[in-house]
Scaffold this motif. Structure first.
Motif, PDB file in Angstrom:
ATOM      1  N   UNK A   7      56.410  49.734  48.627  1.00 30.94           N
ATOM      2  CA  UNK A   7      55.139  50.455  48.553  1.00 30.94           C
ATOM      3  C   UNK A   7      54.208  49.941  47.459  1.00 30.94           C
ATOM      4  N   UNK A   8      54.591  48.878  46.792  1.00 38.72           N
ATOM      5  CA  UNK A   8      53.694  48.259  45.822  1.00 38.72           C
ATOM      6  C   UNK A   8      52.653  47.444  46.588  1.00 38.72           C
ATOM      7  N   UNK A   9      51.413  47.450  46.124  1.00 35.22           N
ATOM      8  CA  UNK A   9      50.376  46.661  46.780  1.00 35.22           C
ATOM      9  C   UNK A   9      50.630  45.182  46.541  1.00 35.22           C
ATOM     10  N   UNK A  10      50.551  44.421  47.598  1.00 34.36           N
ATOM     11  CA  UNK A  10      50.712  42.978  47.545  1.00 34.36           C
ATOM     12  C   UNK A  10      49.344  42.377  47.839  1.00 34.36           C
ATOM     13  N   UNK A  11      48.831  41.577  46.927  1.00 35.40           N
ATOM     14  CA  UNK A  11      47.508  40.973  47.072  1.00 35.40           C
ATOM     15  C   UNK A  11      47.660  39.507  47.422  1.00 35.40           C
ATOM     16  N   UNK A  12      46.911  39.066  48.431  1.00 32.62           N
ATOM     17  CA  UNK A  12      47.001  37.681  48.893  1.00 32.62           C
ATOM     18  C   UNK A  12      45.601  37.079  48.926  1.00 32.62           C
ATOM     19  N   UNK A  13      45.532  35.832  48.464  1.00 32.84           N
ATOM     20  CA  UNK A  13      44.283  35.083  48.521  1.00 32.84           C
ATOM     21  C   UNK A  13      44.590  33.724  49.116  1.00 32.84           C
ATOM     22  N   UNK A  14      43.829  33.338  50.119  1.00 30.66           N
ATOM     23  CA  UNK A  14      43.966  32.007  50.713  1.00 30.66           C
ATOM     24  C   UNK A  14      42.685  31.244  50.408  1.00 30.66           C
ATOM     25  N   UNK A  15      42.857  29.970  50.081  1.00 32.20           N
ATOM     26  CA  UNK A  15      41.747  29.141  49.625  1.00 32.20           C
ATOM     27  C   UNK A  15      41.761  27.842  50.414  1.00 32.20           C
ATOM     28  N   UNK A  16      40.632  27.484  50.991  1.00 26.93           N
ATOM     29  CA  UNK A  16      40.499  26.232  51.721  1.00 26.93           C
ATOM     30  C   UNK A  16      39.947  25.174  50.775  1.00 26.93           C
ATOM     31  N   UNK A  61      36.290  41.715  49.294  1.00 27.08           N
ATOM     32  CA  UNK A  61      35.113  40.863  49.312  1.00 27.08           C
ATOM     33  C   UNK A  61      35.391  39.545  48.596  1.00 27.08           C
ATOM     34  N   UNK A  62      34.909  38.478  49.181  1.00 27.69           N
ATOM     35  CA  UNK A  62      34.951  37.173  48.538  1.00 27.69           C
ATOM     36  C   UNK A  62      33.535  36.603  48.560  1.00 27.69           C
ATOM     37  N   UNK A  63      33.046  36.107  47.444  1.00 21.19           N
ATOM     38  CA  UNK A  63      31.700  35.543  47.427  1.00 21.19           C
ATOM     39  C   UNK A  63      31.626  34.172  48.107  1.00 21.19           C
ATOM     40  N   UNK A  64      32.783  33.656  48.497  1.00 21.14           N
ATOM     41  CA  UNK A  64      32.838  32.322  49.100  1.00 21.14           C
ATOM     42  C   UNK A  64      33.459  32.395  50.492  1.00 21.14           C
ATOM     43  N   UNK A  65      32.889  31.635  51.426  1.00 20.08           N
ATOM     44  CA  UNK A  65      33.402  31.623  52.797  1.00 20.08           C
ATOM     45  C   UNK A  65      34.764  30.952  52.902  1.00 20.08           C
ATOM     46  N   UNK A  66      35.094  30.079  51.959  1.00 28.84           N
ATOM     47  CA  UNK A  66      36.344  29.331  52.035  1.00 28.84           C
ATOM     48  C   UNK A  66      37.508  30.054  51.334  1.00 28.84           C
ATOM     49  N   UNK A  67      37.287  31.298  50.938  1.00 27.86           N
ATOM     50  CA  UNK A  67      38.338  32.112  50.323  1.00 27.86           C
ATOM     51  C   UNK A  67      38.423  33.443  51.067  1.00 27.86           C
ATOM     52  N   UNK A  68      39.651  33.824  51.463  1.00 27.25           N
ATOM     53  CA  UNK A  68      39.887  35.148  52.045  1.00 27.25           C
ATOM     54  C   UNK A  68      40.863  35.891  51.145  1.00 27.25           C
ATOM     55  N   UNK A  69      40.641  37.189  51.040  1.00 25.56           N
ATOM     56  CA  UNK A  69      41.484  38.035  50.187  1.00 25.56           C
ATOM     57  C   UNK A  69      41.855  39.293  50.963  1.00 25.56           C
ATOM     58  N   UNK A  70      43.144  39.660  50.884  1.00 23.75           N
ATOM     59  CA  UNK A  70      43.572  40.894  51.528  1.00 23.75           C
ATOM     60  C   UNK A  70      44.790  41.458  50.825  1.00 23.75           C
ATOM     61  N   UNK A  71      45.116  42.682  51.172  1.00 24.62           N
ATOM     62  CA  UNK A  71      46.238  43.375  50.560  1.00 24.62           C
ATOM     63  C   UNK A  71      46.950  44.218  51.610  1.00 24.62           C
ATOM     64  N   UNK A  72      48.195  44.544  51.346  1.00 27.33           N
ATOM     65  CA  UNK A  72      48.962  45.518  52.124  1.00 27.33           C
ATOM     66  C   UNK A  72      50.122  45.979  51.258  1.00 27.33           C
ATOM     67  N   UNK A  73      50.738  47.085  51.659  1.00 20.95           N
ATOM     68  CA  UNK A  73      51.870  47.611  50.909  1.00 20.95           C
ATOM     69  C   UNK A  73      53.139  46.854  51.258  1.00 20.95           C
ATOM     70  N   UNK A  74      53.921  46.530  50.238  1.00 20.91           N
ATOM     71  CA  UNK A  74      55.221  45.895  50.461  1.00 20.91           C
ATOM     72  C   UNK A  74      56.144  46.897  51.145  1.00 20.91           C
TER      73      UNK A  74
END
Length: 116
Positions: A7-16, A61-74
């Protein structure tokens, strides 16, 4: 590997990484599995075909199109499997190409009618 509590939040960022600034990223599918070798049999869909399947999933929100950010509960799979493996499919598109997959969002496939 990342070690998190249930139930801990897991944050993920993908970068192109690209010199082309007209490219963008889209998270199409993220699937979790209790094994690193099989993402088709025993799985849990977090997002599939751009459609959110997990109620704890949220984008940031990401200020750049080449970066996506999301989260979900573990979470933990049944039978107390202590490990969860994540496999995500991202799509690279041309920015402002509104016919590309990146701008289609959630795609639900319509069911076909069975003929007699």
């Amino acid at each position: 590997p990342y070690y998190v509590d249930i139930n801990q939040d897991l944050f993920i960022e993908a970068y192109l990484h690209s010199s082309d600034s007209n490219l963008m990223l889209f998270v199409d599918t993220c699937v979790a599995s209790p094994t690193p070798y099989n993402f088709t049999t025993v799985t849990y869909d977090i997002i599939r075909n751009g459609c959110v399947q997990d109620s704890t999933y949220a984008t940031y929100y990401s200020p750049y199109r080449h970066i996506v950010r999301f989260t979900f509960n573990a979470f933990q799979f049944i039978r107390n499997n202590p490990l969860v493996y994540l496999q995500c499919e991202l799509v690279v598109c041309r920015a402002y190409d509104y016919s590309s997959r990146c701008y289609q969002g959630c795609i639900t496939r319509s069911k076909r009618e069975a003929s007699s």
